[in-house]
Design an enzyme around this catalytic site. Sequence first.
Site, PDB file in Angstrom:
ATOM      1  N   SER A 121      -3.491  -4.065  -3.249  1.00 23.08           N
ATOM      2  CA  SER A 121      -2.782  -2.847  -2.864  1.00 23.08           C
ATOM      3  C   SER A 121      -3.764  -1.755  -2.460  1.00 23.08           C
ATOM      4  O   SER A 121      -4.790  -1.544  -3.106  1.00 23.08           O
ATOM      5  CB  SER A 121      -1.928  -2.352  -4.034  1.00 23.08           C
ATOM      6  OG  SER A 121      -1.139  -1.245  -3.651  1.00 23.08           O
ATOM      7  N   SER A 150       0.839  -1.190   0.000  1.00 20.82           N
ATOM      8  CA  SER A 150       0.000   0.000   0.000  1.00 20.82           C
ATOM      9  C   SER A 150       0.878   1.245   0.000  1.00 20.82           C
ATOM     10  O   SER A 150       2.062   1.185   0.325  1.00 20.82           O
ATOM     11  CB  SER A 150      -0.914   0.038   1.232  1.00 20.82           C
ATOM     12  OG  SER A 150      -1.786  -1.064   1.248  1.00 20.82           O
ATOM     13  N   ASP A 204      -3.996   2.082  -2.221  1.00 18.13           N
ATOM     14  CA  ASP A 204      -3.279   3.270  -2.693  1.00 18.13           C
ATOM     15  C   ASP A 204      -4.198   4.483  -2.564  1.00 18.13           C
ATOM     16  O   ASP A 204      -5.186   4.610  -3.292  1.00 18.13           O
ATOM     17  CB  ASP A 204      -2.840   3.082  -4.138  1.00 18.13           C
ATOM     18  CG  ASP A 204      -2.133   1.738  -4.341  1.00 18.13           C
ATOM     19  OD1 ASP A 204      -1.070   1.550  -3.738  1.00 18.13           O
ATOM     20  OD2 ASP A 204      -2.656   0.891  -5.085  1.00 18.13           O
TER      21      ASP A 204
END
Length: 345
Positions: free
Chosen positions: A267, A229, A269
């Site tokens: 992930s 992340s 983000d």
Amino acid sequence: MKTARELGLIPQGRLEPGSGNTITDVPGISVGHCSLRRDGIFTGVTAILPHDGDLFRVKPRAAVEVINGFGKSAGLMQVAELGTIETPILLTNTFGVAACSEALIRRAIAANPAIGRKTSTVNALVCECNDGSINDIQALAVTPADAEAALEAASTGPVEQGAVGAGSGMTAFGFKAGIGTASRRLFVDDRSFIFGTLVLANFGGAGDLVLPDGRRPDPRVPASPERGSVIVVMATDLPLGDRQLQRVARRGGAGLARLGAFWGHGSGDVVLCFTTADPVEHDPAKAFATQERLADDHIDTVFRAAAETTQEAVLNALCIAPTTPGRNGRIYPCLADWLKENPTP
């Protein structure tokens, strides 16, 4: 340790960095860290304060862009809906969000006893990344006292980078990473402004990193799925409207893509962008508020600053964080060491 710019990784660009090349170049912004170091624990908290006053009473205008939403942050939904920030921003590990939220809520109530009784509740803003590859995240080591320590340590001076605060146990592209920051000077007509970015870098698959000169560093570790992340916090004193703030936040993705990121399925983000110009009063004296806004014809320079500072901030985190062993015996090397062993031809 040297920054990416000091190591020659950052080419001469169209925009010059601010005096310290950090997010605290933006007037009024302060950053503090609390780093936890004990057996099995390698984590912490990083605090970003948009100004030194009462954020609940005087709220900076903000926007959030979720590039990929595999995350457990707190407070982003209200920022997206109302376009304001009303607490400091805390960064920590995934299981530290609750403790940090409690600290922010208690801090706000202490300053404003009417919260939750005679006025609205407060939106604690906490963002996270999973540092479990180095830190024993199940220990739930972060406490409200640690969050308060990071807040108390906040300073408008130089920002410590690398494996510090929330960045203690973070990794990126197979290398040790953590906290990084960068800034750019902006000139519009005869006025000057600062745009600064701070990242909590914990993303990118081993072997995917692309340096500005085109090289692809090999950390000599097994490739793994993209499950990391990154939290990107952008700040400026340039007056931007709500729509513009989100458009600028979106350009953080351009800076991440320059590094080789593709925002994998696992992930998280997130980009948060705020301006210190024309904040919103909690109890406005008038029914109408006047806010200055940059003309869209001039916004490309801000987009460029967002991409450049995001890229450089991540590279700073990678270059400054030292080689660190993980919990499973894996070693996460320092990018600066790889650069020494593989000089530019």
